[in-house]
Design a protein around this motif. Structure first.
Motif, mmCIF file in Angstrom:
data_model
loop_
_atom_site.group_PDB
_atom_site.id
_atom_site.type_symbol
_atom_site.label_atom_id
_atom_site.label_comp_id
_atom_site.label_asym_id
_atom_site.label_seq_id
_atom_site.Cartn_x
_atom_site.Cartn_y
_atom_site.Cartn_z
ATOM 1 N N ASP A 39 0.839 -1.185 0.000
ATOM 2 C CA ASP A 39 0.000 0.000 0.000
ATOM 3 C C ASP A 39 0.882 1.247 0.000
ATOM 4 O OD1 ASP A 39 -2.894 1.070 0.766
ATOM 5 O OD2 ASP A 39 -1.453 2.124 2.027
ATOM 6 N N ARG A 41 0.576 5.357 0.210
ATOM 7 C CA ARG A 41 -0.332 6.480 0.482
ATOM 8 C C ARG A 41 0.282 7.417 1.507
ATOM 9 N NH1 ARG A 41 -5.431 5.075 1.095
ATOM 10 N NH2 ARG A 41 -5.000 2.974 0.370
ATOM 11 N N VAL A 54 -2.873 3.689 -3.282
ATOM 12 C CA VAL A 54 -2.987 2.573 -4.216
ATOM 13 C C VAL A 54 -2.484 1.312 -3.522
ATOM 14 C CG1 VAL A 54 -0.725 3.022 -5.262
ATOM 15 C CG2 VAL A 54 -2.433 1.769 -6.552
ATOM 16 N N THR A 55 -3.183 0.185 -3.748
ATOM 17 C CA THR A 55 -2.736 -1.093 -3.211
ATOM 18 C C THR A 55 -2.246 -1.956 -4.356
ATOM 19 O OG1 THR A 55 -4.950 -2.054 -3.334
ATOM 20 C CG2 THR A 55 -4.305 -1.044 -1.244
#
Length: 72
Positions: A39, A41, A54-55
């Motif tokens: 992940d 962020r 965003v993963t």
């Protein structure tokens, strides 16, 4: 509205920090009890708030790593 549950399993990298203390991080995170994903962020101090992110699956991270290795 149901609250999002998350658990940061592992911090891989802190990429930057804003003047307000928010950090851009790459972590391994379990969202809502699911299997962890990578992940990327922004996080507030103490991880009490988060920005959009965003993963990525492990396969996607490996592909990104390969692509960045060829980046000039």
């Amino acid at each position: 509205m149901m609250a999002i549950q998350y658990e940061i399993i592992e911090t891989i990298a802190v990429l930057s920090e804003s003047p307000k203390g928010w950090t851009k991080e790459l972590n391994l995170v379990s969202w809502n009890g699911r299997d962890p994903k990578y992940d990327l962020r922004d996080w507030a101090p103490e991880h009490e708030k988060m920005g959009k992110g965003v993963t990525l699956t492990k396969e996607e991270v490996l592909k990104l790593k390969e692509s960045l290795g060829n980046f000039n």
